[in-house]
Design an enzyme around this catalytic site. Structure first.
Site, mmCIF file in Angstrom:
data_model
loop_
_atom_site.group_PDB
_atom_site.id
_atom_site.type_symbol
_atom_site.label_atom_id
_atom_site.label_comp_id
_atom_site.label_asym_id
_atom_site.label_seq_id
_atom_site.Cartn_x
_atom_site.Cartn_y
_atom_site.Cartn_z
ATOM 1 N N HIS A 75 0.849 5.428 0.809
ATOM 2 C CA HIS A 75 0.171 6.528 1.504
ATOM 3 C C HIS A 75 0.270 7.801 0.683
ATOM 4 O O HIS A 75 1.351 8.175 0.227
ATOM 5 C CB HIS A 75 0.849 6.810 2.857
ATOM 6 C CG HIS A 75 0.784 5.690 3.820
ATOM 7 N ND1 HIS A 75 -0.141 5.639 4.834
ATOM 8 C CD2 HIS A 75 1.535 4.565 3.950
ATOM 9 C CE1 HIS A 75 0.043 4.546 5.542
ATOM 10 N NE2 HIS A 75 1.056 3.873 5.025
ATOM 11 N N HIS A 98 0.845 -1.200 0.000
ATOM 12 C CA HIS A 98 0.000 0.000 0.000
ATOM 13 C C HIS A 98 0.877 1.246 0.000
ATOM 14 O O HIS A 98 1.988 1.239 0.509
ATOM 15 C CB HIS A 98 -0.955 0.009 1.189
ATOM 16 C CG HIS A 98 -0.286 -0.021 2.526
ATOM 17 N ND1 HIS A 98 0.326 -1.150 3.029
ATOM 18 C CD2 HIS A 98 -0.139 0.939 3.463
ATOM 19 C CE1 HIS A 98 0.825 -0.875 4.231
ATOM 20 N NE2 HIS A 98 0.570 0.393 4.516
#
Length: 144
Positions: free
Chosen positions: A102, A100
């Site tokens: 950010h 992931h």
């Protein structure tokens, strides 16, 4: 990998504040909201982190980052900038081992997020830097 919170969000098992989705990624509002609008871009393919990416996955994931970043900036006139951050492995502060990225909107110097950069240039001779460079070049050649 299929039992991470992100895998469960991708599968629809856990609800999330989804702002974008295509066949490769899902983008959601981060629960922590380090800064207002903090968004996560999560791979649908269950890979641990950047070290598991191939060129095709990287192309598909990183292709959507500018679009989402522009949406974050455009939705709020107070956004002055944006950090794009990806933590890879525990030593780099990765806590959920499903890839992931950010996207952290920045509102000013005291908006609740910061990075610390230290200059270590005086610790390396030009010869040491050349040795590091050559090792990196050989490592890149080995990955072809």
């Amino acid at each position: 990998m299929t039992d991470t919170i992100f895998a469960k969000i991708v599968s629809g098992e856990i609800p999330a504040r989804k702002i974008y989705e295509n066949e490769h990624v899902i983008a959601i509002m981060d629960l922590s909201q380090v800064t207002k609008g903090h968004t996560l871009v999560i791979t649908k393919k269950p890979v641990r982190n950047i070290f598991d990416y191939d060129e095709e996955l990287a192309s598909n994931v990183f292709a959507v980052i500018p679009r989402i970043a522009k949406a974050i900036k455009n939705h709020n006139p107070d956004v002055k900038g944006l950090n794009i951050l990806m933590n890879n492995e525990a030593v780099a502060s990765q806590t959920i081992f499903h890839s992931h990225i950010h996207l952290l909107p920045r509102y000013g110097e005291n908006d609740g997020f910061g990075l610390k950069w230290e200059d270590h240039s005086n610790e390396y001779t030009p010869e040491e830097l050349d040795r590091i460079k050559e090792k990196l070049i050989k490592s890149l050649e080995g990955l072809k």
